[in-house]
Design an enzyme around this catalytic site. Structure first.
Site, PDB file in Angstrom:
ATOM      1  N   GLN A 269       7.652  -9.216   8.092  1.00 32.68           N
ATOM      2  CA  GLN A 269       8.896  -8.799   7.452  1.00 32.68           C
ATOM      3  C   GLN A 269       9.511  -7.561   8.102  1.00 32.68           C
ATOM      4  O   GLN A 269      10.512  -7.050   7.628  1.00 32.68           O
ATOM      5  CB  GLN A 269       8.675  -8.577   5.965  1.00 32.68           C
ATOM      6  CG  GLN A 269       7.837  -7.371   5.582  1.00 32.68           C
ATOM      7  CD  GLN A 269       7.495  -7.380   4.102  1.00 32.68           C
ATOM      8  OE1 GLN A 269       6.755  -8.233   3.621  1.00 32.68           O
ATOM      9  NE2 GLN A 269       8.044  -6.441   3.354  1.00 32.68           N
TER      10      GLN A 269
ATOM     11  N   HIS B 176       4.584   1.736  -7.929  1.00 35.23           N
ATOM     12  CA  HIS B 176       3.548   0.696  -7.939  1.00 35.23           C
ATOM     13  C   HIS B 176       2.713   0.779  -9.216  1.00 35.23           C
ATOM     14  O   HIS B 176       2.302  -0.232  -9.781  1.00 35.23           O
ATOM     15  CB  HIS B 176       2.620   0.857  -6.731  1.00 35.23           C
ATOM     16  CG  HIS B 176       3.310   0.785  -5.405  1.00 35.23           C
ATOM     17  ND1 HIS B 176       3.510   1.873  -4.613  1.00 35.23           N
ATOM     18  CD2 HIS B 176       3.860  -0.260  -4.745  1.00 35.23           C
ATOM     19  CE1 HIS B 176       4.131   1.518  -3.509  1.00 35.23           C
ATOM     20  NE2 HIS B 176       4.372   0.229  -3.562  1.00 35.23           N
TER      21      HIS B 176
ATOM     22  N   GLY C 262       0.812  -1.214   0.000  1.00 38.14           N
ATOM     23  CA  GLY C 262       0.000   0.000   0.000  1.00 38.14           C
ATOM     24  C   GLY C 262       0.846   1.265   0.000  1.00 38.14           C
ATOM     25  O   GLY C 262       2.034   1.234  -0.286  1.00 38.14           O
TER      26      GLY C 262
ATOM     27  N   VAL D 253      11.203   3.134 -10.930  1.00 36.92           N
ATOM     28  CA  VAL D 253      10.633   4.434 -11.311  1.00 36.92           C
ATOM     29  C   VAL D 253      11.218   5.498 -10.373  1.00 36.92           C
ATOM     30  O   VAL D 253      11.258   5.304  -9.153  1.00 36.92           O
ATOM     31  CB  VAL D 253       9.096   4.411 -11.193  1.00 36.92           C
ATOM     32  CG1 VAL D 253       8.507   5.794 -11.451  1.00 36.92           C
ATOM     33  CG2 VAL D 253       8.505   3.384 -12.160  1.00 36.92           C
TER      34      VAL D 253
ATOM     35  N   SER E 169       9.458   5.659  -3.341  1.00 38.47           N
ATOM     36  CA  SER E 169       9.334   4.725  -2.216  1.00 38.47           C
ATOM     37  C   SER E 169       8.248   5.239  -1.280  1.00 38.47           C
ATOM     38  O   SER E 169       8.126   6.460  -1.084  1.00 38.47           O
ATOM     39  CB  SER E 169      10.664   4.639  -1.466  1.00 38.47           C
ATOM     40  OG  SER E 169      10.467   3.992  -0.222  1.00 38.47           O
TER      41      SER E 169
ATOM     42  N   HIS F  73       2.422   4.630  -5.058  1.00 38.36           N
ATOM     43  CA  HIS F  73       3.011   5.754  -5.784  1.00 38.36           C
ATOM     44  C   HIS F  73       3.265   5.307  -7.227  1.00 38.36           C
ATOM     45  O   HIS F  73       2.836   4.216  -7.634  1.00 38.36           O
ATOM     46  CB  HIS F  73       4.301   6.211  -5.089  1.00 38.36           C
ATOM     47  CG  HIS F  73       5.242   5.079  -4.758  1.00 38.36           C
ATOM     48  ND1 HIS F  73       5.854   4.310  -5.713  1.00 38.36           N
ATOM     49  CD2 HIS F  73       5.649   4.562  -3.557  1.00 38.36           C
ATOM     50  CE1 HIS F  73       6.609   3.395  -5.150  1.00 38.36           C
ATOM     51  NE2 HIS F  73       6.500   3.508  -3.829  1.00 38.36           N
TER      52      HIS F  73
HETATM   53  N1  LIG Z   1      10.274   3.146  -7.438  1.00 42.29           N
HETATM   54  C1  LIG Z   1       9.849   1.929  -7.733  1.00 42.29           C
HETATM   55  N2  LIG Z   1       9.993   1.446  -8.985  1.00 42.29           N
HETATM   56  C2  LIG Z   1       9.575   0.194  -9.308  1.00 42.29           C
HETATM   57  N3  LIG Z   1       8.986  -0.638  -8.434  1.00 42.29           N
HETATM   58  C3  LIG Z   1       8.823  -0.219  -7.177  1.00 42.29           C
HETATM   59  C4  LIG Z   1       9.241   1.076  -6.755  1.00 42.29           C
HETATM   60  N4  LIG Z   1       8.947   1.225  -5.438  1.00 42.29           N
HETATM   61  C5  LIG Z   1       8.375   0.070  -5.052  1.00 42.29           C
HETATM   62  N5  LIG Z   1       8.295  -0.799  -6.080  1.00 42.29           N
HETATM   63  C6  LIG Z   1       7.801  -2.171  -6.050  1.00 42.29           C
HETATM   64  O1  LIG Z   1       6.475  -2.186  -5.581  1.00 42.29           O
HETATM   65  C7  LIG Z   1       6.223  -3.397  -4.876  1.00 42.29           C
HETATM   66  C8  LIG Z   1       5.638  -3.060  -3.564  1.00 42.29           C
HETATM   67  O2  LIG Z   1       6.587  -2.347  -2.800  1.00 42.29           O
HETATM   68  P1  LIG Z   1       6.247  -1.637  -1.422  1.00 42.29           P
HETATM   69  O3  LIG Z   1       4.778  -1.627  -1.220  1.00 42.29           O
HETATM   70  O4  LIG Z   1       7.132  -2.128  -0.353  1.00 42.29           O
HETATM   71  O5  LIG Z   1       6.632  -0.139  -1.774  1.00 42.29           O
HETATM   72  P2  LIG Z   1       7.911   0.656  -1.485  1.00 42.29           P
HETATM   73  O6  LIG Z   1       7.744   1.987  -2.048  1.00 42.29           O
HETATM   74  O7  LIG Z   1       9.086  -0.215  -1.872  1.00 42.29           O
HETATM   75  O8  LIG Z   1       7.887   0.850   0.031  1.00 42.29           O
HETATM   76  P3  LIG Z   1       9.095   0.973   0.957  1.00 42.29           P
HETATM   77  O9  LIG Z   1      10.356   0.995   0.158  1.00 42.29           O
HETATM   78  O10 LIG Z   1       8.885   2.231   1.707  1.00 42.29           O
HETATM   79  O11 LIG Z   1       8.879  -0.290   1.722  1.00 42.29           O
HETATM   80  C9  LIG Z   1       7.589  -4.102  -4.745  1.00 42.29           C
HETATM   81  O12 LIG Z   1       7.662  -5.109  -5.754  1.00 42.29           O
HETATM   82  C10 LIG Z   1       8.555  -2.989  -5.014  1.00 42.29           C
HETATM   83  O13 LIG Z   1       9.789  -3.432  -5.559  1.00 42.29           O
HETATM   84  C1  LIG Z   2       6.493  -8.142  -1.856  1.00 42.37           C
HETATM   85  C2  LIG Z   2       5.842  -7.500  -0.642  1.00 42.37           C
HETATM   86  C3  LIG Z   2       4.475  -6.941  -1.029  1.00 42.37           C
HETATM   87  C4  LIG Z   2       5.615  -8.574   0.421  1.00 42.37           C
HETATM   88  O1  LIG Z   2       5.032  -8.028   1.570  1.00 42.37           O
HETATM   89  C5  LIG Z   2       6.726  -6.386  -0.048  1.00 42.37           C
HETATM   90  O2  LIG Z   2       7.939  -6.896   0.419  1.00 42.37           O
HETATM   91  C6  LIG Z   2       6.940  -5.243  -0.973  1.00 42.37           C
HETATM   92  O3  LIG Z   2       6.025  -4.434  -1.016  1.00 42.37           O
HETATM   93  O4  LIG Z   2       7.985  -5.146  -1.628  1.00 42.37           O
HETATM   94  N1  BAL Z   3       9.649  -3.034  -0.403  1.00 48.14           N
HETATM   95  C1  BAL Z   3      10.160  -3.796   0.710  1.00 48.14           C
HETATM   96  C2  BAL Z   3       9.218  -3.769   1.824  1.00 48.14           C
HETATM   97  C3  BAL Z   3       9.868  -3.418   3.123  1.00 48.14           C
HETATM   98  O1  BAL Z   3      10.673  -2.481   3.165  1.00 48.14           O
HETATM   99  O2  BAL Z   3       9.557  -4.061   4.111  1.00 48.14           O
END
Ligand SMILES: Nc1ncnc2c1ncn2[C@@H]1O[C@H](COP(=O)(O)OP(=O)(O)OP(=O)(O)O)[C@@H](O)[C@H]1O
Ligand SMILES: CC(C)(CO)[C@@H](O)C(=O)[O-]
Ligand code: BAL
Length: 303
Positions: free
Chosen positions: A73, A49, A43, A194, A203, A46
């Protein structure tokens, strides 16, 4: 776009997927089987996602996104407590991106007996880099990804794909290994990172950066892109200079910065020679209140 249907239980999700795939098969053009794309997320969505949902939408008949902040995790309870939760805005983004179904379960639905006794072990690959700074993190990630892949597994003949960001490079490498080692049916698709206009990788945790910390954080992509330029120019990679550049930024505390094999994440020894094979520059750093990860593919052939 219409609002996606929200499912709260694994049984409800499975039934909704079966119905959606059956409807596609019935209205289809004679293709052998419809396809399902799953996009797991935590969730606070951005544009990163959004790119995953766009990729899933472009390649599949039915698109499911999951939104679940997985407690298993998080090694730091404070990080879990303050993780941003924005379901209403997430549903709007997912609707705009054309997701058909959203799985948003409670913790009790996913872990009815509390934390599971039996978990997926992420092995040596899960103990390095992020695993060293977040003990147990990847066992928790793989365990919930295994569950999500089971919940969404089509019960009708269908192609089954799951989408993950390359931003979480170690996570993606581990999920590919899990699917291969444990014979999961889903094909794993990696989607490029992205970035914002300032180069910072999108992020969910970026919302905690104030303007000064956000400016400071841009040294991370700058150092990565400098290495990519060197790889493309066919000159030796200067990792020490890249590390020094990051360390010169007072708001940034580096946890690790290395050049690794993209599949195994084993560090590569450079010996002062130009890079001759595809590699990945990988880093993590604390910037003010936030811990950020980033990486960039280094490909000498792309020069
Ligand atoms: N900037 C990005 N570009 C491409 N994929 C992304 C990006 N940010 C997150 N994702 C992907 O989105 C999916 C969900 O990630 P998640 O919900 O943890 O978001 P996040 O922005 O990585 O959060 P955080 O890094 O704060 O945990 C994962 O497969 C992650 O690799
Ligand atoms: C793959 C995932 C949804 C598992 O909780 C998480 O690690 C994430 O958002 O990257
Ligand atoms: N995108 C990875 C999720 C985490 O930081 O737990």
């Amino acid at each position: 776009m219409s609002a996606p249907r929200v499912l709260r239980t694994a049984a409800g999700l499975s039934e909704a997927i079966t119905d959606a795939l059956a409807a596609k098969a019935a209205g289809g053009t004679g293709d052998p089987a419809p396809s399902l794309g799953l996009v797991p997320t935590m969730g606070a969505l951005h544009q990163g996602h959004r790119a995953l949902v766009d990729a899933a939408r472009a390649a599949n008949d039915v698109v499911v996104a999951s939104v679940f902040v997985n407690p298993l995790q998080f090694n730091d309870p404070e990080d879990l407590h303050r993780y941003p939760r924005t379901l209403e805005a997430d549903l709007k983004l997912l609707g705009d991106a054309g997701a058909d179904l959203v799985f948003a379960p409670s913790e009790a639905e996913v872990y009815p007996d509390g934390p599971p006794l039996v978990r997926i072990h992420s092995g040596e690959l899960g103990s390095r880099y992020e695993g060293r700074f977040r003990p147990g993190h990847f066992d928790g990630v793989l365990t919930v990804v295994a569950k999500l892949l089971h919940y969404a597994q089509p019960t009708l003949p269908a192609r089954y794909r799951a989408y993950f960001g390359q931003k979480d490079a170690q996570q993606l490498a581990l999920i590919r290994r899990m699917v291969m080692d444990l014979d999961f049916r889903a094909e794993i698709v990696g989607v490029p990172v992205v970035r914002g206009t300032d180069g910072l990788a999108e992020s969910s945790r970026n919302v905690f950066l104030d303007a000064e910390h956000r400016r400071a954080a841009t040294v991370l992509p700058q150092a990565l892109f400098a290495l990519q330029d060197q790889a493309r120019a066919g000159v030796p990679l200067d990792l020490a200079a890249a590390v020094a550049r990051v360390q010169a930024e007072p708001h940034v505390d580096l946890d690790y910065f290395d050049i690794v094999d993209p599949q195994t994440l084993q560090p590569l020894v450079m010996d002062g020679q130009p890079l001759r094979r595809p590699a990945l520059a990988l880093l993590a750093a604390r910037v003010g209140p936030v811990r950020l990860i980033d990486n960039l593919p280094l490909d000498p052939a792309a020069g």
